[in-house]
Enzyme design. Structure first.
Site, PDB file in Angstrom:
ATOM      1  N   GLY A 154      -4.117 -40.738   1.594  1.00  0.00           N
ATOM      2  CA  GLY A 154      -2.991 -41.660   1.597  1.00  0.00           C
ATOM      3  C   GLY A 154      -3.310 -43.026   2.164  1.00  0.00           C
TER       4      GLY A 154
ATOM      5  N   ASN B 106      -0.474 -32.675  -5.508  1.00  0.00           N
ATOM      6  CA  ASN B 106       0.300 -32.277  -4.327  1.00  0.00           C
ATOM      7  C   ASN B 106       1.399 -33.318  -4.152  1.00  0.00           C
ATOM      8  OD1 ASN B 106       1.287 -31.626  -1.819  1.00  0.00           O
ATOM      9  ND2 ASN B 106      -0.538 -32.291  -0.697  1.00  0.00           N
TER      10      ASN B 106
ATOM     11  N   GLY C  79      -0.753 -39.108  -3.722  1.00  0.00           N
ATOM     12  CA  GLY C  79       0.051 -40.232  -4.212  1.00  0.00           C
ATOM     13  C   GLY C  79       0.010 -40.434  -5.723  1.00  0.00           C
TER      14      GLY C  79
ATOM     15  N   HIS D 282      -3.476 -27.903   4.553  1.00  0.00           N
ATOM     16  CA  HIS D 282      -3.494 -29.346   4.268  1.00  0.00           C
ATOM     17  C   HIS D 282      -3.538 -30.114   5.587  1.00  0.00           C
ATOM     18  CE1 HIS D 282      -2.265 -33.335   3.022  1.00  0.00           C
ATOM     19  NE2 HIS D 282      -2.717 -32.997   1.827  1.00  0.00           N
TER      20      HIS D 282
ATOM     21  N   LYS E 148       3.773 -33.342  -2.087  1.00  0.00           N
ATOM     22  CA  LYS E 148       4.214 -33.466  -0.687  1.00  0.00           C
ATOM     23  C   LYS E 148       5.736 -33.477  -0.617  1.00  0.00           C
ATOM     24  CE  LYS E 148       0.023 -36.014   0.246  1.00  0.00           C
ATOM     25  NZ  LYS E 148      -0.729 -36.782   1.206  1.00  0.00           N
TER      26      LYS E 148
ATOM     27  N   GLU F 246      -2.036 -32.583   6.662  1.00  0.00           N
ATOM     28  CA  GLU F 246      -0.741 -32.934   7.274  1.00  0.00           C
ATOM     29  C   GLU F 246      -0.159 -31.736   8.004  1.00  0.00           C
ATOM     30  OE1 GLU F 246       0.667 -34.546   3.627  1.00  0.00           O
ATOM     31  OE2 GLU F 246      -0.758 -36.181   3.887  1.00  0.00           O
TER      32      GLU F 246
ATOM     33  N   SER G 135      -7.127 -40.224  -1.700  1.00  0.00           N
ATOM     34  CA  SER G 135      -6.963 -41.474  -2.460  1.00  0.00           C
ATOM     35  C   SER G 135      -7.675 -41.457  -3.812  1.00  0.00           C
ATOM     36  CB  SER G 135      -7.414 -42.674  -1.613  1.00  0.00           C
ATOM     37  OG  SER G 135      -6.631 -42.760  -0.437  1.00  0.00           O
TER      38      SER G 135
ATOM     39  N   GLU H 232     -11.018 -32.727   1.904  1.00  0.00           N
ATOM     40  CA  GLU H 232     -10.194 -33.923   2.001  1.00  0.00           C
ATOM     41  C   GLU H 232     -10.422 -34.591   3.356  1.00  0.00           C
ATOM     42  OE1 GLU H 232      -6.546 -33.502  -0.709  1.00  0.00           O
ATOM     43  OE2 GLU H 232      -6.070 -32.418   1.107  1.00  0.00           O
TER      44      GLU H 232
HETATM   45  C1  PEP Z   1      -3.452 -35.038  -0.537  1.00  0.00           C
HETATM   46  O1  PEP Z   1      -2.326 -35.078  -0.106  1.00  0.00           O
HETATM   47  O2  PEP Z   1      -4.011 -33.935  -0.657  1.00  0.00           O
HETATM   48  C2  PEP Z   1      -4.099 -36.293  -0.896  1.00  0.00           C
HETATM   49  C3  PEP Z   1      -5.354 -36.266  -1.195  1.00  0.00           C
HETATM   50  O3  PEP Z   1      -3.325 -37.416  -0.875  1.00  0.00           O
HETATM   51  P1  PEP Z   1      -3.724 -38.865  -1.503  1.00  0.00           P
HETATM   52  O4  PEP Z   1      -4.276 -38.601  -2.885  1.00  0.00           O
HETATM   53  O5  PEP Z   1      -2.425 -39.630  -1.538  1.00  0.00           O
HETATM   54  O6  PEP Z   1      -4.734 -39.457  -0.608  1.00  0.00           O
END
Ligand code: PEP
Length: 255
Positions: free
Chosen positions: A174, A10, A236, A96, A12, A98, A214, A168
């Protein structure tokens, strides 16, 4: 039959056009021959066509990070499922954290989007996960259960194979903090049990549940080796082709 690992990136609201193209080309170079793991990327809307071209017709699927629940009309700023299909998307990420917590999307809105995406022939990655305060209050299973059951309400059995759940935990996205293997496995197993109740145990056994939060090359093997973790949604670390490829390799060795 064992579930095939599914690892999606992803991106983003990241990359320029040139960076997105280079990232996609880098992924094709490193992962273009991988056929034992399903691979996918979700770039920003405006780069979908360019990334489609850079990916070629290979094994890395293209998807979007969101969509609207109508196919066309006076919905300024929105993008529909037929539009996503038109530019080569196979899937869409919905719900998601966010979008839930920054934009304010509700389970009901996410459900409308999921129903439309599936009706229009897309695959769906439905993201669910609890806030830190909800975990501390002992509400994790309750929150995630509601997100899954409302998010998938009204979905027909024959659409279920096109649905992936991404667990998640919001506090792990993040932040560099990852759920422990025990925490991830507990929630994944609960989600599978819930899916068994909603559909049936046989169908639930075939459904893939990704972990997200993460995920990095250094922790991927441990997470992807868990019995009910069938892949990862990577934020990320999906922005660096080397890191994403290393996560995929860790998953292949562990599975
Ligand atoms: C995500 O955006 O779905 C995610 C898991 O981000 P990160 O891997 O940066 O924590």
């Amino acid at each position: 039959m064992p579930r095939k690992l599914y690892i999606a990136g992803n991106w983003k609201m990241n990359t320029s056009l040139a960076e997105g193209q280079a990232l996609a080309e880098g992924l094709v170079r490193r992962l273009g021959e991988v056929d034992d793991v399903d691979l996918a990327v979700a770039p920003p809307f405006v780069y979908l066509c360019a990334v489609r071209q850079a990916l070629g017709n290979g094994r890395i699927a293209l998807g979007a990070q969101d969509m609207f629940y109508e196919d066309n009309g006076a919905y300024t700023g929105e993008v529909s499922a037929p539009m996503l299909k038109d530019v080569g998307c196979r899937f869409v990420i919905l719900g998601h954290s966010e979008r839930r917590h920054v934009i304010g999307e509700t389970d009901e809105l996410i459900n409308r989007k999921a129903l439309r995406a599936l009706a229009d022939g897309l695959e769906v990655i439905l993201c669910v996960g609890e806030l830190l305060e909800q975990r501390h209050a002992g509400q994790t299973l309750e929150v995630v259960s509601r997100q899954v059951s409302v998010g998938l309400e009204g979905i027909a059995r024959d659409e279920v194979p096109r649905v992936t759940i991404a667990y998640e935990p919001v506090w792990a996205i993040g932040t560099g903090v990852t759920a422990t293997p025990a925490q991830a496995q507990e929630v994944h197993a609960m989600i599978r049990g819930l899916l068994a109740g909603m559909f049936d145990a046989g169908l639930a056994e075939t459904m893939r549940i990704q972990y997200g939060g993460s995920v990095k090359p250094g922790n991927a093997a441990e997470l992807l080796g868990l019995p009910d973790v069938d892949g990862a949604l990577v934020g990320g670390a999906s922005l660096k082709a080397d890191d994403f490829a290393a996560i995929v390799e860790a998953g292949r060795k562990g599975s």
